[in-house]
Design a protein around this motif. Structure first.
Motif, PDB file in Angstrom:
ATOM      1  N   SER A  74       1.025  -1.296   0.035  1.00  0.00           N
ATOM      2  CA  SER A  74       0.032  -0.232   0.025  1.00  0.00           C
ATOM      3  C   SER A  74       0.908   1.339   0.038  1.00  0.00           C
ATOM      4  CB  SER A  74      -0.995   0.064   1.202  1.00  0.00           C
ATOM      5  OG  SER A  74      -0.092   0.332   2.618  1.00  0.00           O
ATOM      6  N   LYS A  75       0.157   2.403  -0.322  1.00  0.00           N
ATOM      7  CA  LYS A  75       0.907   3.633  -0.238  1.00  0.00           C
ATOM      8  C   LYS A  75       1.635   4.013   1.227  1.00  0.00           C
ATOM      9  CE  LYS A  75       1.716   6.129  -3.665  1.00  0.00           C
ATOM     10  NZ  LYS A  75       2.816   6.015  -4.453  1.00  0.00           N
ATOM     11  N   ALA A  76       0.625   3.478   2.214  1.00  0.00           N
ATOM     12  CA  ALA A  76       1.037   3.785   3.536  1.00  0.00           C
ATOM     13  C   ALA A  76       2.218   3.061   3.748  1.00  0.00           C
ATOM     14  CB  ALA A  76      -0.092   3.383   4.583  1.00  0.00           C
ATOM     15  N   CYS A  77       2.479   1.707   3.165  1.00  0.00           N
ATOM     16  CA  CYS A  77       3.296   0.751   3.607  1.00  0.00           C
ATOM     17  C   CYS A  77       4.800   1.652   3.132  1.00  0.00           C
ATOM     18  CB  CYS A  77       3.320  -0.508   3.213  1.00  0.00           C
ATOM     19  SG  CYS A  77       4.554  -1.643   3.854  1.00  0.00           S
ATOM     20  N   GLU A  78       4.732   2.031   1.804  1.00  0.00           N
ATOM     21  CA  GLU A  78       5.672   2.621   0.986  1.00  0.00           C
ATOM     22  C   GLU A  78       6.423   3.811   1.814  1.00  0.00           C
ATOM     23  OE1 GLU A  78       4.476   3.690  -3.029  1.00  0.00           O
ATOM     24  OE2 GLU A  78       4.094   1.458  -3.337  1.00  0.00           O
ATOM     25  N   TYR A  79       5.521   4.841   2.411  1.00  0.00           N
ATOM     26  CA  TYR A  79       5.610   6.028   3.044  1.00  0.00           C
ATOM     27  C   TYR A  79       6.300   5.417   4.440  1.00  0.00           C
ATOM     28  CZ  TYR A  79       3.006   8.990  -0.157  1.00  0.00           C
ATOM     29  OH  TYR A  79       2.172   9.564  -1.349  1.00  0.00           O
ATOM     30  N   ALA A  80       6.006   4.453   4.892  1.00  0.00           N
ATOM     31  CA  ALA A  80       6.198   4.058   6.248  1.00  0.00           C
ATOM     32  C   ALA A  80       7.929   3.547   6.200  1.00  0.00           C
ATOM     33  CB  ALA A  80       5.630   2.799   6.937  1.00  0.00           C
ATOM     34  N   VAL A  81       8.090   2.775   5.308  1.00  0.00           N
ATOM     35  CA  VAL A  81       9.515   2.553   5.107  1.00  0.00           C
ATOM     36  C   VAL A  81      10.422   3.704   4.667  1.00  0.00           C
ATOM     37  CG1 VAL A  81      10.952   0.964   3.475  1.00  0.00           C
ATOM     38  CG2 VAL A  81       8.787   0.156   4.117  1.00  0.00           C
ATOM     39  N   ILE A 138       1.790  -1.959   9.019  1.00  0.00           N
ATOM     40  CA  ILE A 138       0.970  -1.260   8.105  1.00  0.00           C
ATOM     41  C   ILE A 138       0.162  -2.069   7.126  1.00  0.00           C
ATOM     42  CG2 ILE A 138       1.206   0.498   6.167  1.00  0.00           C
ATOM     43  CD1 ILE A 138       2.317   1.602   9.085  1.00  0.00           C
ATOM     44  N   ASP A 139       0.753  -3.247   6.633  1.00  0.00           N
ATOM     45  CA  ASP A 139      -0.099  -4.040   5.578  1.00  0.00           C
ATOM     46  C   ASP A 139      -0.428  -5.128   6.152  1.00  0.00           C
ATOM     47  OD1 ASP A 139      -0.026  -1.727   3.764  1.00  0.00           O
ATOM     48  OD2 ASP A 139       1.294  -2.846   2.456  1.00  0.00           O
ATOM     49  N   GLY A 140       0.157  -5.723   7.197  1.00  0.00           N
ATOM     50  CA  GLY A 140      -0.037  -7.092   7.611  1.00  0.00           C
ATOM     51  C   GLY A 140       0.648  -8.192   6.766  1.00  0.00           C
ATOM     52  N   LYS A 141       1.001  -9.204   7.412  1.00  0.00           N
ATOM     53  CA  LYS A 141       1.988 -10.296   6.742  1.00  0.00           C
ATOM     54  C   LYS A 141       0.855 -10.992   5.678  1.00  0.00           C
ATOM     55  CE  LYS A 141       5.294 -11.862   9.811  1.00  0.00           C
ATOM     56  NZ  LYS A 141       5.744 -13.029  10.736  1.00  0.00           N
ATOM     57  N   GLU A 142      -0.414 -10.912   5.642  1.00  0.00           N
ATOM     58  CA  GLU A 142      -1.240 -11.480   4.666  1.00  0.00           C
ATOM     59  C   GLU A 142      -0.799 -10.661   3.226  1.00  0.00           C
ATOM     60  OE1 GLU A 142      -3.557  -8.302   6.748  1.00  0.00           O
ATOM     61  OE2 GLU A 142      -2.432 -10.234   7.254  1.00  0.00           O
ATOM     62  N   ASP A 172       8.150  13.094   0.355  1.00  0.00           N
ATOM     63  CA  ASP A 172       7.316  13.379  -0.768  1.00  0.00           C
ATOM     64  C   ASP A 172       5.893  12.847  -0.390  1.00  0.00           C
ATOM     65  OD1 ASP A 172       9.102  15.162  -2.199  1.00  0.00           O
ATOM     66  OD2 ASP A 172       9.799  13.322  -3.205  1.00  0.00           O
ATOM     67  N   ALA A 173       5.272  12.925   0.836  1.00  0.00           N
ATOM     68  CA  ALA A 173       3.969  12.336   1.266  1.00  0.00           C
ATOM     69  C   ALA A 173       3.395  13.407   2.082  1.00  0.00           C
ATOM     70  CB  ALA A 173       4.258  11.239   2.178  1.00  0.00           C
ATOM     71  N   PRO A 174       2.150  13.419   1.893  1.00  0.00           N
ATOM     72  CA  PRO A 174       1.061  14.299   2.687  1.00  0.00           C
ATOM     73  C   PRO A 174       1.240  14.305   4.141  1.00  0.00           C
ATOM     74  CG  PRO A 174      -0.152  12.815   1.221  1.00  0.00           C
ATOM     75  CD  PRO A 174       1.388  12.247   1.306  1.00  0.00           C
ATOM     76  N   ASP A 175       1.442  15.599   4.829  1.00  0.00           N
ATOM     77  CA  ASP A 175       1.596  15.745   6.304  1.00  0.00           C
ATOM     78  C   ASP A 175       0.534  14.777   7.039  1.00  0.00           C
ATOM     79  OD1 ASP A 175       3.388  17.487   5.511  1.00  0.00           O
ATOM     80  OD2 ASP A 175       2.377  19.033   6.468  1.00  0.00           O
ATOM     81  N   PRO A 176      -0.750  14.981   7.050  1.00  0.00           N
ATOM     82  CA  PRO A 176      -1.668  14.175   7.872  1.00  0.00           C
ATOM     83  C   PRO A 176      -1.481  12.688   7.955  1.00  0.00           C
ATOM     84  CG  PRO A 176      -2.838  15.677   6.659  1.00  0.00           C
ATOM     85  CD  PRO A 176      -1.397  15.769   6.027  1.00  0.00           C
ATOM     86  N   PHE A 177      -1.266  12.307   6.254  1.00  0.00           N
ATOM     87  CA  PHE A 177      -1.059  10.746   6.119  1.00  0.00           C
ATOM     88  C   PHE A 177       0.350  10.170   6.768  1.00  0.00           C
ATOM     89  CE2 PHE A 177      -0.951   7.321   2.601  1.00  0.00           C
ATOM     90  CZ  PHE A 177      -1.829   6.475   3.417  1.00  0.00           C
ATOM     91  N   VAL A 178       1.133  11.134   6.766  1.00  0.00           N
ATOM     92  CA  VAL A 178       2.662  10.371   7.470  1.00  0.00           C
ATOM     93  C   VAL A 178       2.442  10.479   9.060  1.00  0.00           C
ATOM     94  CG1 VAL A 178       4.996  11.192   7.858  1.00  0.00           C
ATOM     95  CG2 VAL A 178       3.925  11.164   5.431  1.00  0.00           C
ATOM     96  N   GLY A 179       1.788  11.631   9.560  1.00  0.00           N
ATOM     97  CA  GLY A 179       1.569  11.642  11.266  1.00  0.00           C
ATOM     98  C   GLY A 179       0.831  10.492  11.238  1.00  0.00           C
ATOM     99  N   LYS A 180      -0.206  10.091  10.902  1.00  0.00           N
ATOM    100  CA  LYS A 180      -0.981   8.678  11.167  1.00  0.00           C
ATOM    101  C   LYS A 180      -0.096   7.499  11.133  1.00  0.00           C
ATOM    102  CE  LYS A 180      -5.576  10.451  10.166  1.00  0.00           C
ATOM    103  NZ  LYS A 180      -6.954  10.261   9.282  1.00  0.00           N
ATOM    104  N   ILE A 181       0.774   7.443  10.120  1.00  0.00           N
ATOM    105  CA  ILE A 181       1.640   6.260   9.926  1.00  0.00           C
ATOM    106  C   ILE A 181       2.749   6.353  11.188  1.00  0.00           C
ATOM    107  CG2 ILE A 181       3.370   5.463   8.453  1.00  0.00           C
ATOM    108  CD1 ILE A 181       1.682   6.556   6.073  1.00  0.00           C
ATOM    109  N   LEU A 182       3.125   7.469  11.228  1.00  0.00           N
ATOM    110  CA  LEU A 182       4.143   7.560  12.268  1.00  0.00           C
ATOM    111  C   LEU A 182       3.489   7.075  13.656  1.00  0.00           C
ATOM    112  CD1 LEU A 182       6.019  10.745  11.303  1.00  0.00           C
ATOM    113  CD2 LEU A 182       6.929   8.359  11.020  1.00  0.00           C
ATOM    114  N   GLN A 183       2.516   7.481  14.160  1.00  0.00           N
ATOM    115  CA  GLN A 183       1.772   7.069  15.486  1.00  0.00           C
ATOM    116  C   GLN A 183       1.736   5.648  15.493  1.00  0.00           C
ATOM    117  OE1 GLN A 183      -1.836   9.447  15.215  1.00  0.00           O
ATOM    118  NE2 GLN A 183      -1.179  11.092  16.057  1.00  0.00           N
ATOM    119  N   GLN A 184       1.145   4.936  14.411  1.00  0.00           N
ATOM    120  CA  GLN A 184       1.111   3.484  14.205  1.00  0.00           C
ATOM    121  C   GLN A 184       2.344   2.970  14.490  1.00  0.00           C
ATOM    122  OE1 GLN A 184      -0.793   2.370  10.770  1.00  0.00           O
ATOM    123  NE2 GLN A 184      -1.136   0.417  11.623  1.00  0.00           N
ATOM    124  N   LEU A 185       3.662   3.639  13.843  1.00  0.00           N
ATOM    125  CA  LEU A 185       4.855   2.762  14.181  1.00  0.00           C
ATOM    126  C   LEU A 185       5.328   2.917  15.633  1.00  0.00           C
ATOM    127  CD1 LEU A 185       6.402   4.104  10.504  1.00  0.00           C
ATOM    128  CD2 LEU A 185       5.803   1.756  11.420  1.00  0.00           C
TER     129      LEU A 185
END
Length: 148
Positions: free
Chosen positions: A3-10, A83-87, A36-49
Motif C-alpha cells: 500500500s502507499k501507506a507501507c511505502e511511506y512508512a518504509v 502497516i499492511d499485515g503479513k497477509e 514526498d508524502a502528505p503531512d496528515p497521512f505521515v502523521g498517522k503512519i508515524l503514530q502507528q509505528l
C-alpha cells in the motif's frame, strides 16, 4: 504490491534512521516533506509505528521521531507487518478470495515465486543496512540524496 501507506512508512523509517544517527529527531512535517508524502497521512503512519515500537518519539520543543542508536536492527518486514499485515504476501494479485496452490488463479504460480522472494528479502533486509547504502550514495529514496 504494498500500500502507499507501507511505502511511506518504509521511507519514513529510513529517513528517521539517517537523522537519528546524527543525533537529530525530525518532526512529522519534515519527514513528510522529505519523503514526498502528505503531512496528515505521515502523521498517522508515524503514530502507528510508535505504538508498535518500530520507532520512538518525544513531544515538546526538542521532540520528534527517532530510532535508538543502540537498538536492534529493524527488519523491513516489521514495518510491512504493522502497516499492511503479513497477509500481503499471500493475497491473490487478481483479488480472488480463494486463490491458493490448490485452486490457483491464472497467474498464481508465476507471482508466487516473486512474492516468496520478496517476503524473504523483507525479512532479511534491515533499515540500518539500507541507510548505509544511502549514505554511501549507492541508492536513493528520492531524486536526490537525503543525507544532508
Amino acid at each position: 504490491m504494498f500500500s502507499k501507506a507501507c511505502e511511506y512508512a518504509v521511507r519514513a523509517v529510513m529517513y528517521i534512521a539517517i537523522k537519528s544517527a546524527k543525533g537529530l529527531k525530525p518532526g512529522f512535517k519534515e519527514i513528510a516533506r522529505e519523503i514526498d508524502a502528505p503531512d496528515p497521512f505521515v502523521g498517522k503512519i508515524l503514530q502507528q509505528l510508535v505504538r508498535e515500537g518500530i520507532i520512538s518519539s518525544n513531544k515538546g520543543p526538542n521532540g520528534g521521531f527517532y530510532l535508538h542508536p543502540e537498538g536492534k536492527p529493524v527488519p523491513l518486514m516489521d514495518i510491512v507487518r504493522v502497516i499492511d499485515g503479513k497477509e500481503v504476501f499471500s493475497l491473490c494479485v487478481l483479488g480472488l478470495k480463494d486463490c491458493s496452490d490448490k485452486f490457483p488463479c491464472p497467474i498464481h504460480h508465476d507471482v508466487k515465486a516473486f512474492r516468496d522472494k520478496l517476503k524473504e528479502s523483507m525479512q532479511n533486509q534491515h533499515v540500518q543496512d539500507l541507510v548505509k547504502k544511502i549514505e554511501q550514495g549507492k541508492v536513493f529514496l528520492k531524486n536526490h540524496s537525503i543525507n544532508s
